[in-house]
Design a protein around this motif. Structure first.
Motif, short mmCIF file in Angstrom:
data_model
loop_
_atom_site.label_atom_id
_atom_site.label_comp_id
_atom_site.label_asym_id
_atom_site.label_seq_id
_atom_site.Cartn_x
_atom_site.Cartn_y
_atom_site.Cartn_z
N ASN A 170 -13.87 3.13 -4.57
CA ASN A 170 -14.62 2.55 -5.68
C ASN A 170 -13.76 2.42 -6.94
OD1 ASN A 170 -16.78 2.50 -3.96
ND2 ASN A 170 -17.78 4.31 -4.82
N LEU A 171 -14.07 1.42 -7.76
CA LEU A 171 -13.25 1.11 -8.93
C LEU A 171 -13.16 2.26 -9.92
CD1 LEU A 171 -11.63 -0.90 -10.66
CD2 LEU A 171 -13.82 -1.67 -11.65
N PHE A 172 -14.29 2.85 -10.30
CA PHE A 172 -14.25 3.90 -11.31
C PHE A 172 -13.36 5.08 -10.90
CE2 PHE A 172 -17.59 3.55 -14.83
CZ PHE A 172 -17.53 2.17 -14.85
N PRO A 173 -13.58 5.68 -9.73
CA PRO A 173 -12.71 6.80 -9.36
C PRO A 173 -11.25 6.39 -9.19
CG PRO A 173 -14.23 6.28 -7.57
CD PRO A 173 -14.70 5.52 -8.76
N LEU A 174 -10.98 5.17 -8.74
CA LEU A 174 -9.60 4.71 -8.63
C LEU A 174 -8.93 4.66 -9.99
CD1 LEU A 174 -9.91 1.84 -5.97
CD2 LEU A 174 -8.68 4.01 -5.70
N VAL A 175 -9.65 4.15 -11.00
CA VAL A 175 -9.08 4.09 -12.35
C VAL A 175 -8.93 5.49 -12.93
CG1 VAL A 175 -9.44 3.27 -14.71
CG2 VAL A 175 -9.98 1.77 -12.78
N PHE A 176 -9.95 6.33 -12.74
CA PHE A 176 -9.88 7.70 -13.26
C PHE A 176 -8.67 8.44 -12.67
CE2 PHE A 176 -14.78 7.79 -13.88
CZ PHE A 176 -14.64 7.16 -15.11
N GLU A 177 -8.47 8.32 -11.36
CA GLU A 177 -7.36 9.01 -10.72
C GLU A 177 -6.02 8.51 -11.26
OE1 GLU A 177 -7.60 11.68 -8.79
OE2 GLU A 177 -9.76 11.49 -9.14
N ALA A 178 -5.92 7.20 -11.46
CA ALA A 178 -4.68 6.65 -12.01
C ALA A 178 -4.41 7.22 -13.40
CB ALA A 178 -4.76 5.13 -12.06
N LEU A 179 -5.42 7.24 -14.25
CA LEU A 179 -5.24 7.74 -15.61
C LEU A 179 -4.90 9.23 -15.61
CD1 LEU A 179 -8.16 5.90 -17.47
CD2 LEU A 179 -5.73 5.31 -17.45
N LEU A 180 -5.57 10.01 -14.77
CA LEU A 180 -5.29 11.44 -14.72
C LEU A 180 -3.89 11.74 -14.18
CD1 LEU A 180 -8.77 12.66 -13.42
CD2 LEU A 180 -7.77 13.22 -15.64
N ASP A 181 -3.38 10.84 -13.32
CA ASP A 181 -2.05 11.03 -12.74
C ASP A 181 -0.95 10.37 -13.57
OD1 ASP A 181 -3.20 12.41 -10.67
OD2 ASP A 181 -3.18 10.73 -9.26
N GLY A 182 -1.33 9.73 -14.68
CA GLY A 182 -0.33 9.06 -15.52
C GLY A 182 0.12 7.72 -14.99
N ARG A 183 -0.64 7.14 -14.07
CA ARG A 183 -0.32 5.81 -13.54
C ARG A 183 -1.12 4.73 -14.27
NH1 ARG A 183 -2.57 5.38 -9.02
NH2 ARG A 183 -3.57 7.43 -8.77
N THR A 184 -0.68 3.50 -14.14
CA THR A 184 -1.38 2.39 -14.79
C THR A 184 -2.39 1.78 -13.82
OG1 THR A 184 0.59 1.88 -16.12
CG2 THR A 184 -1.10 0.17 -15.94
N PRO A 185 -3.64 1.72 -14.18
CA PRO A 185 -4.63 1.07 -13.31
C PRO A 185 -4.29 -0.41 -13.11
CG PRO A 185 -5.71 2.39 -15.00
CD PRO A 185 -4.27 2.31 -15.38
N ARG A 186 -4.80 -0.97 -12.03
CA ARG A 186 -4.48 -2.36 -11.77
C ARG A 186 -5.73 -3.18 -11.51
NH1 ARG A 186 -1.63 -2.61 -5.76
NH2 ARG A 186 -3.50 -2.16 -4.53
N ILE A 187 -5.60 -4.46 -11.77
CA ILE A 187 -6.66 -5.44 -11.52
C ILE A 187 -6.19 -6.34 -10.38
CG2 ILE A 187 -7.85 -7.46 -12.44
CD1 ILE A 187 -7.71 -6.18 -15.21
#
Length: 325
Positions: free
Chosen positions: A191-208
Protein backbone atom coordinates in the motif's frame (compact mmCIF):
# COMPACT_ATOMS: atom_id res chain seq x y z
CA UNK A 1 -25.14 -11.09 21.68
CA UNK A 2 -21.86 -10.52 19.90
CA UNK A 3 -20.44 -9.94 16.43
CA UNK A 4 -17.68 -12.11 14.98
CA UNK A 5 -15.01 -10.20 13.05
CA UNK A 6 -13.05 -12.51 10.77
CA UNK A 7 -9.61 -11.05 10.19
CA UNK A 8 -10.09 -8.91 13.28
CA UNK A 9 -6.36 -8.82 14.05
CA UNK A 10 -5.59 -7.04 10.79
CA UNK A 11 -5.31 -3.31 10.16
CA UNK A 12 -8.89 -2.75 9.03
CA UNK A 13 -10.41 -5.53 11.13
CA UNK A 14 -8.84 -4.24 14.35
CA UNK A 15 -10.35 -0.81 13.72
CA UNK A 16 -13.76 -2.41 13.18
CA UNK A 17 -13.34 -4.31 16.46
CA UNK A 18 -12.68 -1.04 18.31
CA UNK A 19 -15.62 0.68 16.63
CA UNK A 20 -17.94 -2.18 17.61
CA UNK A 21 -16.82 -1.88 21.22
CA UNK A 22 -17.32 1.89 21.18
CA UNK A 23 -20.87 1.32 19.88
CA UNK A 24 -21.68 -0.99 22.79
CA UNK A 25 -21.53 -4.16 20.73
CA UNK A 26 -19.46 -7.19 21.76
CA UNK A 27 -16.82 -8.17 19.20
CA UNK A 28 -15.18 -11.58 18.93
CA UNK A 29 -12.14 -12.07 16.68
CA UNK A 30 -10.97 -15.01 14.61
CA UNK A 31 -7.70 -14.60 12.73
CA UNK A 32 -4.92 -16.92 11.58
CA UNK A 33 -2.33 -14.10 11.95
CA UNK A 34 -1.03 -14.65 8.41
CA UNK A 35 -1.03 -10.87 8.02
CA UNK A 36 -2.66 -9.72 11.27
CA UNK A 37 -1.11 -9.05 14.66
CA UNK A 38 -2.48 -10.46 17.90
CA UNK A 39 -1.40 -7.30 19.73
CA UNK A 40 -3.88 -5.34 17.58
CA UNK A 41 -6.75 -7.14 19.38
CA UNK A 42 -7.79 -5.38 22.63
CA UNK A 43 -7.11 -7.51 25.70
CA UNK A 44 -10.78 -7.67 26.67
CA UNK A 45 -11.92 -9.00 23.27
CA UNK A 46 -12.16 -12.80 22.88
CA UNK A 47 -9.57 -13.93 20.34
CA UNK A 48 -9.64 -17.25 18.48
CA UNK A 49 -6.52 -18.07 16.51
CA UNK A 50 -7.47 -20.09 13.48
CA UNK A 51 -8.34 -20.05 9.81
CA UNK A 52 -11.74 -19.45 8.27
CA UNK A 53 -11.01 -22.57 6.22
CA UNK A 54 -11.70 -24.56 9.42
CA UNK A 55 -15.48 -24.83 9.22
CA UNK A 56 -15.77 -26.67 12.53
CA UNK A 57 -13.85 -23.95 14.35
CA UNK A 58 -16.05 -21.30 12.78
CA UNK A 59 -19.25 -23.03 13.87
CA UNK A 60 -17.98 -23.63 17.41
CA UNK A 61 -16.93 -19.99 17.71
CA UNK A 62 -20.33 -18.77 16.50
CA UNK A 63 -22.17 -21.01 18.98
CA UNK A 64 -19.90 -20.54 22.00
CA UNK A 65 -19.99 -16.74 21.81
CA UNK A 66 -23.68 -16.34 20.99
CA UNK A 67 -22.88 -14.53 17.77
CA UNK A 68 -25.74 -12.68 16.06
CA UNK A 69 -23.79 -11.56 13.02
CA UNK A 70 -20.48 -11.71 11.18
CA UNK A 71 -18.34 -8.92 9.77
CA UNK A 72 -16.26 -10.83 7.25
CA UNK A 73 -12.96 -9.05 6.69
CA UNK A 74 -10.54 -12.00 6.48
CA UNK A 75 -9.02 -12.72 3.10
CA UNK A 76 -6.00 -12.49 0.82
CA UNK A 77 -6.00 -8.82 -0.19
CA UNK A 78 -3.05 -8.35 -2.53
CA UNK A 79 -4.45 -7.78 -6.03
CA UNK A 80 -1.09 -7.79 -7.80
CA UNK A 81 0.17 -10.90 -6.03
CA UNK A 82 -3.12 -12.66 -6.74
CA UNK A 83 -2.16 -12.83 -10.42
CA UNK A 84 0.78 -15.06 -9.44
CA UNK A 85 -1.19 -16.92 -6.75
CA UNK A 86 -4.72 -17.36 -8.11
CA UNK A 87 -5.39 -20.71 -6.45
CA UNK A 88 -4.35 -19.40 -3.04
CA UNK A 89 -6.49 -16.30 -3.58
CA UNK A 90 -9.56 -18.37 -4.47
CA UNK A 91 -9.02 -20.74 -1.56
CA UNK A 92 -8.83 -17.91 0.96
CA UNK A 93 -11.46 -15.60 -0.49
CA UNK A 94 -13.99 -17.82 -2.23
CA UNK A 95 -13.80 -21.07 -0.29
CA UNK A 96 -13.26 -19.09 2.92
CA UNK A 97 -16.44 -17.09 2.34
CA UNK A 98 -18.39 -20.21 1.43
CA UNK A 99 -17.32 -21.86 4.68
CA UNK A 100 -18.23 -18.76 6.70
CA UNK A 101 -21.72 -18.89 5.19
CA UNK A 102 -21.98 -22.64 5.76
CA UNK A 103 -20.99 -22.30 9.43
CA UNK A 104 -23.44 -19.42 9.84
CA UNK A 105 -26.27 -21.54 8.45
CA UNK A 106 -25.40 -24.41 10.78
CA UNK A 107 -25.34 -22.08 13.80
CA UNK A 108 -28.50 -20.16 12.79
CA UNK A 109 -26.60 -16.88 12.37
CA UNK A 110 -28.29 -14.79 9.72
CA UNK A 111 -26.52 -11.39 9.47
CA UNK A 112 -23.31 -10.69 7.56
CA UNK A 113 -21.42 -7.58 6.51
CA UNK A 114 -18.92 -8.48 3.78
CA UNK A 115 -15.81 -6.39 3.24
CA UNK A 116 -15.68 -6.30 -0.53
CA UNK A 117 -13.51 -4.12 -2.75
CA UNK A 118 -13.42 -1.55 -5.51
CA UNK A 119 -11.44 -4.21 -7.37
CA UNK A 120 -14.78 -5.68 -8.50
CA UNK A 121 -14.98 -2.81 -11.01
CA UNK A 122 -11.56 -3.36 -12.60
CA UNK A 123 -10.75 -0.29 -14.70
CA UNK A 124 -14.09 1.50 -15.05
CA UNK A 125 -14.70 3.81 -18.01
CA UNK A 126 -16.69 6.38 -16.03
CA UNK A 127 -15.56 9.47 -14.07
CA UNK A 128 -17.53 8.49 -10.97
CA UNK A 129 -18.16 4.86 -10.03
CA UNK A 130 -21.59 3.98 -8.64
CA UNK A 131 -22.90 0.68 -7.34
CA UNK A 132 -24.38 0.02 -10.79
CA UNK A 133 -21.13 0.54 -12.70
CA UNK A 134 -20.17 -2.55 -14.74
CA UNK A 135 -18.18 -5.17 -12.83
CA UNK A 136 -15.04 -6.11 -14.78
CA UNK A 137 -12.47 -7.30 -12.22
CA UNK A 138 -8.93 -7.31 -13.59
CA UNK A 139 -7.31 -9.71 -11.11
CA UNK A 140 -8.11 -12.96 -9.30
CA UNK A 141 -8.46 -10.84 -6.16
CA UNK A 142 -11.18 -8.67 -7.71
CA UNK A 143 -12.86 -11.75 -9.15
CA UNK A 144 -12.81 -13.47 -5.75
CA UNK A 145 -14.50 -10.50 -4.10
CA UNK A 146 -17.21 -10.39 -6.75
CA UNK A 147 -17.80 -14.13 -6.34
CA UNK A 148 -18.06 -13.52 -2.58
CA UNK A 149 -20.86 -11.06 -3.24
CA UNK A 150 -22.58 -13.63 -5.46
CA UNK A 151 -22.33 -16.23 -2.70
CA UNK A 152 -24.10 -13.90 -0.28
CA UNK A 153 -26.79 -13.11 -2.85
CA UNK A 154 -27.43 -16.75 -3.70
CA UNK A 155 -27.50 -17.87 -0.05
CA UNK A 156 -30.01 -15.10 0.69
CA UNK A 157 -32.25 -16.36 -2.09
CA UNK A 158 -31.90 -19.97 -0.91
CA UNK A 159 -32.80 -19.12 2.69
CA UNK A 160 -35.48 -16.49 1.99
CA UNK A 161 -38.35 -18.72 3.18
CA UNK A 162 -36.46 -20.37 6.03
CA UNK A 163 -36.61 -19.64 9.76
CA UNK A 164 -33.30 -17.76 9.54
CA UNK A 165 -33.11 -15.97 6.17
CA UNK A 166 -29.70 -14.48 5.42
CA UNK A 167 -29.49 -10.69 5.63
CA UNK A 168 -26.38 -9.23 4.06
CA UNK A 169 -24.58 -6.26 2.59
CA UNK A 170 -21.23 -5.81 0.89
CA UNK A 171 -19.07 -2.71 1.41
CA UNK A 172 -16.81 -1.87 -1.51
CA UNK A 173 -13.93 0.37 -0.61
CA UNK A 174 -10.79 1.67 -2.15
CA UNK A 175 -7.52 2.88 -0.59
CA UNK A 176 -7.86 2.69 3.21
CA UNK A 177 -5.35 4.84 5.10
CA UNK A 178 -4.62 6.48 8.44
CA UNK A 179 -5.22 5.20 11.94
CA UNK A 180 -7.67 5.80 14.78
CA UNK A 181 -5.38 4.21 17.37
CA UNK A 182 -1.60 4.67 17.50
CA UNK A 183 -1.33 0.98 18.45
CA UNK A 184 -2.74 -0.11 15.06
CA UNK A 185 -0.92 0.61 11.81
CA UNK A 186 -1.05 -0.55 8.20
CA UNK A 187 1.74 -3.13 7.79
CA UNK A 188 0.99 -4.02 4.16
CA UNK A 189 4.08 -4.20 1.92
CA UNK A 190 2.00 -3.08 -1.08
CA UNK A 191 0.00 0.00 0.00
CA UNK A 192 1.10 3.57 -0.78
CA UNK A 193 1.06 5.00 2.74
CA UNK A 194 3.24 2.33 4.40
CA UNK A 195 5.58 2.31 1.39
CA UNK A 196 6.13 6.07 1.74
CA UNK A 197 6.44 5.87 5.53
CA UNK A 198 9.06 3.12 5.28
CA UNK A 199 11.05 5.11 2.73
CA UNK A 200 11.03 8.22 4.92
CA UNK A 201 11.97 6.29 8.06
CA UNK A 202 14.83 4.60 6.19
CA UNK A 203 16.10 7.87 4.70
CA UNK A 204 15.08 6.93 1.16
CA UNK A 205 13.18 9.10 -1.31
CA UNK A 206 9.61 7.98 -2.01
CA UNK A 207 8.70 7.52 -5.64
CA UNK A 208 5.73 8.12 -7.90
CA UNK A 209 4.96 5.55 -10.58
CA UNK A 210 4.29 7.77 -13.59
CA UNK A 211 3.53 11.49 -13.86
CA UNK A 212 2.05 11.61 -17.37
CA UNK A 213 -1.51 10.52 -16.65
CA UNK A 214 -4.52 12.44 -17.97
CA UNK A 215 -5.14 14.15 -14.63
CA UNK A 216 -4.63 17.75 -13.44
CA UNK A 217 -1.14 17.12 -12.03
CA UNK A 218 -0.18 14.12 -14.15
CA UNK A 219 -0.34 11.54 -11.35
CA UNK A 220 -3.15 9.05 -10.99
CA UNK A 221 -6.16 9.82 -8.81
CA UNK A 222 -7.73 7.42 -6.34
CA UNK A 223 -10.17 7.35 -3.44
CA UNK A 224 -8.25 7.56 -0.16
CA UNK A 225 -10.53 7.01 2.82
CA UNK A 226 -9.72 7.00 6.52
CA UNK A 227 -9.83 3.63 8.23
CA UNK A 228 -11.96 4.96 11.09
CA UNK A 229 -14.66 6.09 8.66
CA UNK A 230 -14.55 2.64 7.06
CA UNK A 231 -14.91 0.99 10.48
CA UNK A 232 -17.87 3.17 11.45
CA UNK A 233 -19.71 2.25 8.24
CA UNK A 234 -19.29 -1.45 9.04
CA UNK A 235 -20.78 -0.91 12.48
CA UNK A 236 -23.80 0.99 11.15
CA UNK A 237 -24.33 -1.74 8.56
CA UNK A 238 -24.23 -4.37 11.32
CA UNK A 239 -26.72 -2.42 13.41
CA UNK A 240 -29.03 -2.00 10.44
CA UNK A 241 -28.95 -5.72 9.69
CA UNK A 242 -29.58 -6.68 13.31
CA UNK A 243 -32.53 -4.29 13.65
CA UNK A 244 -34.20 -5.56 10.49
CA UNK A 245 -34.01 -2.22 8.69
CA UNK A 246 -33.89 -2.21 4.90
CA UNK A 247 -30.37 -2.36 3.47
CA UNK A 248 -28.89 -2.44 -0.01
CA UNK A 249 -26.89 -5.45 -1.20
CA UNK A 250 -23.81 -3.29 -1.79
CA UNK A 251 -22.42 0.17 -1.02
CA UNK A 252 -19.41 2.09 -2.29
CA UNK A 253 -17.47 3.79 0.49
CA UNK A 254 -16.05 6.44 -1.81
CA UNK A 255 -14.93 10.05 -1.45
CA UNK A 256 -16.66 11.44 -4.52
CA UNK A 257 -13.62 13.43 -5.67
CA UNK A 258 -10.39 11.54 -4.91
CA UNK A 259 -6.80 12.60 -4.35
CA UNK A 260 -3.79 12.39 -6.63
CA UNK A 261 -0.57 10.64 -5.68
CA UNK A 262 1.22 14.01 -5.84
CA UNK A 263 -1.32 15.48 -3.40
CA UNK A 264 -0.55 12.59 -1.06
CA UNK A 265 3.20 13.18 -1.41
CA UNK A 266 2.77 16.90 -0.71
CA UNK A 267 0.80 16.06 2.44
CA UNK A 268 3.47 13.55 3.49
CA UNK A 269 6.18 16.23 3.33
CA UNK A 270 3.98 18.83 5.00
CA UNK A 271 2.86 16.65 7.91
CA UNK A 272 6.09 14.76 8.60
CA UNK A 273 8.29 17.81 8.23
CA UNK A 274 10.60 15.82 5.95
CA UNK A 275 11.21 17.85 2.81
CA UNK A 276 11.58 15.66 -0.26
CA UNK A 277 10.99 15.65 -3.98
CA UNK A 278 9.56 12.29 -5.08
CA UNK A 279 11.46 10.30 -7.64
CA UNK A 280 9.48 9.64 -10.82
CA UNK A 281 9.47 5.98 -11.81
CA UNK A 282 7.88 4.38 -14.90
CA UNK A 283 4.16 3.74 -14.95
CA UNK A 284 2.96 0.41 -13.68
CA UNK A 285 1.24 -1.59 -16.44
CA UNK A 286 -2.53 -1.32 -16.30
CA UNK A 287 -2.71 1.59 -13.85
CA UNK A 288 -5.74 3.71 -14.87
CA UNK A 289 -5.71 7.51 -14.72
CA UNK A 290 -8.52 7.86 -12.23
CA UNK A 291 -10.80 5.66 -10.11
CA UNK A 292 -13.16 7.56 -7.81
CA UNK A 293 -16.51 6.42 -6.41
CA UNK A 294 -19.66 8.11 -5.24
CA UNK A 295 -20.53 7.49 -1.60
CA UNK A 296 -24.06 8.90 -1.86
CA UNK A 297 -25.89 5.65 -1.23
CA UNK A 298 -23.75 4.86 1.82
CA UNK A 299 -24.23 8.43 3.08
CA UNK A 300 -28.00 7.88 2.93
CA UNK A 301 -28.04 4.58 4.80
CA UNK A 302 -24.76 4.11 6.69
CA UNK A 303 -23.88 7.62 7.94
CA UNK A 304 -20.94 7.46 5.56
CA UNK A 305 -18.92 10.66 5.22
CA UNK A 306 -15.35 11.83 4.91
CA UNK A 307 -14.58 12.99 8.44
CA UNK A 308 -10.82 13.41 7.86
CA UNK A 309 -8.69 15.66 5.68
CA UNK A 310 -5.69 14.36 3.78
CA UNK A 311 -3.46 15.83 6.50
CA UNK A 312 -5.48 13.96 9.14
CA UNK A 313 -4.99 10.75 7.19
CA UNK A 314 -1.24 11.21 6.91
CA UNK A 315 -0.76 12.47 10.47
CA UNK A 316 -2.62 9.57 12.09
CA UNK A 317 -0.94 6.96 9.91
CA UNK A 318 2.51 8.45 10.51
CA UNK A 319 1.98 8.52 14.28
CA UNK A 320 0.88 4.88 14.32
CA UNK A 321 3.81 3.76 12.16
CA UNK A 322 6.36 5.59 14.32
CA UNK A 323 4.79 4.13 17.45
CA UNK A 324 5.33 0.64 16.03
CA UNK A 325 8.96 1.23 15.03
Amino acid sequence: MSWLVTGGAGYIGAHIVRALGDAGLSPVVIDDLSSGHEEFVPAEVPFVRGTILDRGLLERTLREHGVEGVIHVAGFKYAGVSVQRPLHTYAQNVEGTRLVLEAMAAADVSNIVFSSSAAVYGTPDVDLVTEDTAKRPASPYGESKLIGEWLLRDQAVATAESEHPLRHTSLRYFNVVGSADPEVHDSSPHNLFPLVFEALLDGRTPRINGDDYATPDGTNVRDYVHVHDIALAHVVAAQRLASGEPIEPAYNLGSGDGLSVRQIMDAMARVTGIDFTPEIAPRRPGDPDRIVASGELAARDLDWRMRHTVDDMVRSGWEARRTAR
